[in-house]
Scaffold this motif. Structure first.
Motif, PDB file in Angstrom:
ATOM      1  N   ASN A   1       0.859  -1.174   0.000  1.00 58.10           N
ATOM      2  CA  ASN A   1       0.000   0.000   0.000  1.00 58.10           C
ATOM      3  C   ASN A   1       0.900   1.230   0.000  1.00 58.10           C
ATOM      4  OD1 ASN A   1      -1.769   2.087   0.437  1.00 58.10           O
ATOM      5  ND2 ASN A   1      -2.863   1.103   2.113  1.00 58.10           N
ATOM      6  N   ALA A   2       1.024   1.894  -1.139  1.00 51.98           N
ATOM      7  CA  ALA A   2       1.917   3.045  -1.282  1.00 51.98           C
ATOM      8  C   ALA A   2       1.507   4.220  -0.407  1.00 51.98           C
ATOM      9  CB  ALA A   2       1.985   3.478  -2.745  1.00 51.98           C
ATOM     10  N   SER A   3       0.274   4.296   0.026  1.00 48.40           N
ATOM     11  CA  SER A   3      -0.146   5.403   0.891  1.00 48.40           C
ATOM     12  C   SER A   3       0.412   5.251   2.302  1.00 48.40           C
ATOM     13  CB  SER A   3      -1.677   5.513   0.918  1.00 48.40           C
ATOM     14  OG  SER A   3      -2.237   4.349   1.484  1.00 48.40           O
ATOM     15  N   GLU A   4       0.968   4.094   2.625  1.00 45.47           N
ATOM     16  CA  GLU A   4       1.544   3.872   3.951  1.00 45.47           C
ATOM     17  C   GLU A   4       3.047   4.145   3.991  1.00 45.47           C
ATOM     18  OE1 GLU A   4       0.553  -0.165   4.770  1.00 45.47           O
ATOM     19  OE2 GLU A   4      -1.526   0.284   5.268  1.00 45.47           O
ATOM     20  N   VAL A   5       3.643   4.436   2.850  1.00 42.99           N
ATOM     21  CA  VAL A   5       5.089   4.623   2.772  1.00 42.99           C
ATOM     22  C   VAL A   5       5.382   5.934   2.046  1.00 42.99           C
ATOM     23  CG1 VAL A   5       7.246   3.651   1.896  1.00 42.99           C
ATOM     24  CG2 VAL A   5       5.415   2.115   2.663  1.00 42.99           C
ATOM     25  N   ALA A   6       6.232   6.746   2.655  1.00 40.85           N
ATOM     26  CA  ALA A   6       6.615   8.004   1.997  1.00 40.85           C
ATOM     27  C   ALA A   6       7.407   7.677   0.738  1.00 40.85           C
ATOM     28  CB  ALA A   6       7.446   8.861   2.944  1.00 40.85           C
ATOM     29  N   PRO A   7       7.097   8.349  -0.366  1.00 40.62           N
ATOM     30  CA  PRO A   7       7.839   8.075  -1.601  1.00 40.62           C
ATOM     31  C   PRO A   7       9.279   8.566  -1.498  1.00 40.62           C
ATOM     32  CG  PRO A   7       6.220   9.815  -1.955  1.00 40.62           C
ATOM     33  CD  PRO A   7       6.043   9.338  -0.551  1.00 40.62           C
ATOM     34  N   SER A   8      10.176   7.864  -2.165  1.00 38.98           N
ATOM     35  CA  SER A   8      11.570   8.297  -2.169  1.00 38.98           C
ATOM     36  C   SER A   8      11.689   9.557  -3.021  1.00 38.98           C
ATOM     37  CB  SER A   8      12.485   7.196  -2.705  1.00 38.98           C
ATOM     38  OG  SER A   8      12.204   6.960  -4.063  1.00 38.98           O
TER      39      SER A   8
END
Length: 174
Positions: free
Chosen positions: A7-14
């Motif tokens: 879930n990309a909303s749970e991880v800050a993008p690089s």
């Protein structure tokens, strides 16, 4: 195709890395080791530095010291850089590179363009880190000349009152 449970909303993008601006940074060596050169006819000491103070704290830079190489000039430069590091951390005769770890020193960083026309940061020097010195208290005001009768009597009276009063840190045990 690969199944992902993410879930990309749970991880800050690089955001990628931008070069560290040229300057002097307090850092420590946190990893080191001898590696073979690409050509296989020598070895270099790879050092990983981590900046420990300021806006760029936590950022890392690497340096390679060609301690064993067929090019004598590369070896001379590497030995001079290793000497500068040893002087900066005050370890003059290390037997293992780990002895240089976790001791603050100043790294001098410069920026240059690489062969791909990208700006990159490079370590170009090493200096001893002088920890911040505690601020010295301001000098006390010079006492008034004892020849002034009014000042002398005021001082005598203040001391007399102070002797009569118990110190604030003493307890009354009665």
């Amino acid at each position: 195709m690969s199944l992902l449970n993410f879930n990309a909303s749970e991880v800050a993008p690089s955001i990628g890395f931008t070069p560290i601006p040229a300057g002097r940074y307090v850092a420590v060596i946190n990893d080191s080791g001898m590696r073979p050169t690409k050509s296989g006819n020598g070895q270099y000491l790879q050092l990983e530095f981590e900046i420990i103070e300021g806006e760029h704290a936590g950022r890392r830079l690497w340096d390679r010291l060609n301690l064993e190489n067929t090019n004598p000039e590369a070896v001379r430069i590497a030995r001079a850089d290793l000497s500068a590091i040893c002087h900066a951390v005050n370890i003059m005769t290390p037997q293992d590179s780990v002895e240089l770890h976790n001791i603050p020193l100043v790294i001098v960083v410069k920026c240059k363009r690489n062969q791909d026309d990208e700006v990159v940061s490079e370590i170009k020097g090493y200096e001893a880190h002088a920890p911040a010195q505690p601020a010295e208290p301001a000098p006390a005001a010079a006492p008034a000349p004892a020849s002034t009768p009014t000042r002398y009597s005021a001082l005598r009276d203040a001391l007399a009152r102070r002797v009569q009063q118990p110190s604030p840190w003493t307890r009354n045990l009665t």
